[in-house]
Scaffold this motif. Sequence first.
Motif, PDB file in Angstrom:
ATOM      1  N   VAL A   1     -21.780   0.866  24.096  1.00 23.34           N
ATOM      2  CA  VAL A   1     -22.842   0.831  25.111  1.00 23.34           C
ATOM      3  C   VAL A   1     -23.817   1.971  24.892  1.00 23.34           C
ATOM      4  N   LYS A   2     -23.295   3.155  24.658  1.00 26.57           N
ATOM      5  CA  LYS A   2     -24.142   4.341  24.492  1.00 26.57           C
ATOM      6  C   LYS A   2     -24.940   4.314  23.188  1.00 26.57           C
ATOM      7  N   LEU A   3     -24.323   3.761  22.138  1.00 23.61           N
ATOM      8  CA  LEU A   3     -25.020   3.719  20.852  1.00 23.61           C
ATOM      9  C   LEU A   3     -26.063   2.606  20.802  1.00 23.61           C
ATOM     10  N   GLY A   4     -25.853   1.564  21.598  1.00 24.82           N
ATOM     11  CA  GLY A   4     -26.814   0.470  21.614  1.00 24.82           C
ATOM     12  C   GLY A   4     -26.946  -0.201  20.270  1.00 24.82           C
ATOM     13  N   GLU A   5     -28.167  -0.326  19.780  1.00 23.89           N
ATOM     14  CA  GLU A   5     -28.416  -1.012  18.516  1.00 23.89           C
ATOM     15  C   GLU A   5     -27.777  -0.305  17.325  1.00 23.89           C
ATOM     16  N   HIS A   6     -27.369   0.942  17.514  1.00 22.43           N
ATOM     17  CA  HIS A   6     -26.736   1.707  16.430  1.00 22.43           C
ATOM     18  C   HIS A   6     -25.214   1.672  16.532  1.00 22.43           C
ATOM     19  N   TRP A   7     -24.660   0.654  17.199  1.00 23.24           N
ATOM     20  CA  TRP A   7     -23.216   0.551  17.410  1.00 23.24           C
ATOM     21  C   TRP A   7     -22.422   0.574  16.110  1.00 23.24           C
ATOM     22  N   ASP A   8     -23.026   0.037  15.028  1.00 22.20           N
ATOM     23  CA  ASP A   8     -22.288  -0.087  13.774  1.00 22.20           C
ATOM     24  C   ASP A   8     -22.094   1.237  13.048  1.00 22.20           C
ATOM     25  N   THR A   9     -22.768   2.308  13.480  1.00 25.46           N
ATOM     26  CA  THR A   9     -22.594   3.604  12.818  1.00 25.46           C
ATOM     27  C   THR A   9     -21.233   4.209  13.120  1.00 25.46           C
ATOM     28  N   LEU A  10     -20.570   3.744  14.172  1.00 23.28           N
ATOM     29  CA  LEU A  10     -19.266   4.291  14.544  1.00 23.28           C
ATOM     30  C   LEU A  10     -18.224   4.031  13.467  1.00 23.28           C
ATOM     31  N   GLY A  11     -18.340   2.896  12.784  1.00 21.83           N
ATOM     32  CA  GLY A  11     -17.339   2.535  11.782  1.00 21.83           C
ATOM     33  C   GLY A  11     -17.248   3.536  10.646  1.00 21.83           C
TER      34      GLY A  11
ATOM     35  N   PRO B   1      -5.227  -6.102   9.419  1.00 14.96           N
ATOM     36  CA  PRO B   1      -6.197  -5.006   9.532  1.00 14.96           C
ATOM     37  C   PRO B   1      -7.621  -5.468   9.776  1.00 14.96           C
ATOM     38  N   LEU B   2      -7.859  -6.095  10.916  1.00 11.44           N
ATOM     39  CA  LEU B   2      -9.208  -6.443  11.354  1.00 11.44           C
ATOM     40  C   LEU B   2      -9.680  -5.320  12.278  1.00 11.44           C
ATOM     41  N   PRO B   3     -10.642  -4.513  11.869  1.00 10.84           N
ATOM     42  CA  PRO B   3     -10.944  -3.263  12.561  1.00 10.84           C
ATOM     43  C   PRO B   3     -11.500  -3.421  13.975  1.00 10.84           C
ATOM     44  N   SER B   4     -10.757  -2.870  14.934  1.00  9.13           N
ATOM     45  CA  SER B   4     -11.243  -2.855  16.316  1.00  9.13           C
ATOM     46  C   SER B   4     -12.457  -1.938  16.453  1.00  9.13           C
ATOM     47  N   GLU B   5     -12.655  -1.043  15.471  1.00 10.53           N
ATOM     48  CA  GLU B   5     -13.814  -0.154  15.486  1.00 10.53           C
ATOM     49  C   GLU B   5     -15.115  -0.922  15.252  1.00 10.53           C
ATOM     50  N   ILE B   6     -15.010  -2.185  14.896  1.00 11.39           N
ATOM     51  CA  ILE B   6     -16.175  -3.070  14.806  1.00 11.39           C
ATOM     52  C   ILE B   6     -16.214  -3.996  16.016  1.00 11.39           C
ATOM     53  N   ILE B   7     -15.049  -4.530  16.371  1.00 12.24           N
ATOM     54  CA  ILE B   7     -14.972  -5.519  17.455  1.00 12.24           C
ATOM     55  C   ILE B   7     -15.471  -4.956  18.780  1.00 12.24           C
TER      56      ILE B   7
ATOM     57  N   TYR C   1     -17.524   6.840  10.770  1.00 14.92           N
ATOM     58  CA  TYR C   1     -16.704   7.980  11.169  1.00 14.92           C
ATOM     59  C   TYR C   1     -15.230   7.592  11.290  1.00 14.92           C
ATOM     60  N   PHE C   2     -14.967   6.405  11.817  1.00 15.47           N
ATOM     61  CA  PHE C   2     -13.588   5.972  11.946  1.00 15.47           C
ATOM     62  C   PHE C   2     -12.964   5.683  10.588  1.00 15.47           C
ATOM     63  N   HIS C   3     -13.767   5.247   9.634  1.00 12.49           N
ATOM     64  CA  HIS C   3     -13.246   5.004   8.291  1.00 12.49           C
ATOM     65  C   HIS C   3     -12.734   6.308   7.682  1.00 12.49           C
ATOM     66  N   ARG C   4     -13.424   7.389   7.930  1.00  9.86           N
ATOM     67  CA  ARG C   4     -12.965   8.693   7.431  1.00  9.86           C
ATOM     68  C   ARG C   4     -11.673   9.095   8.128  1.00  9.86           C
TER      69      ARG C   4
END
Length: 206
Positions: free
Chosen positions: A164-174, A37-43, A176-179
């Motif tokens: 790409v769209k989130l840019g420097e805020h890429w890490d915020t996606l994790g 379980p290495l999250p692709s939502e980070i990679i 939502y995916f965690h939920r």
Amino acid sequence: MIEKLIAALAGFVIAVISRFQYVGIALLMAVESACVPLPSEIIMPFSGYLVSRGELKLWLVSLAGAVGCVIGSWLAYAIGAWGGRPLVERYGKYLLVSHRDLDLADRWFQRHGDITIFIGRLLPVVRTFIAFPAGVARMPLWRFTAYTFLGSLIWCWGLAWIGVKLGEHWDTLGVYFHRFDAVIVALIALGAGLYVWRHVRHARRA
């Protein structure tokens, strides 16, 4: 605790991709697809962030991720095909898994394996473990590979594009995916509970 673990994983992912770039992406996604379980939502979002900075190319990032997924899935498939079924046949009764269940799984993958693998590669949590049961059911390897690659390419491209769209805020996606992961896990737990209940009821009747 979970936040610290995610932060540690993110640091590891950033270090690997920053140093090895496309090879690092493929390696990390291979690990993720080998039932680890290495999250692709980070990679992939971080890879997309590097695309936004002009350091990487989106199509190469997506391709590297998909290739890594195939390689990792081959390993999980092989374990399921060569070692999984004998173990399940020998010890499955302790987990309420019968020969009839294995036969049903075989027929399912023969009839619906293509769409199962394709959709499974597009679902969090499920995508990490879907290769093993495909191996146990001995799904034809070429079909397994083709649909794993197609589903993984879409998944990797989508996450990288979001990065790409989130840019420097890429890490915020994790977050939502965690939920969403929690919802998937709850549904799997519910399905497992129904499975056990059905087998216990059948055993009592027998």
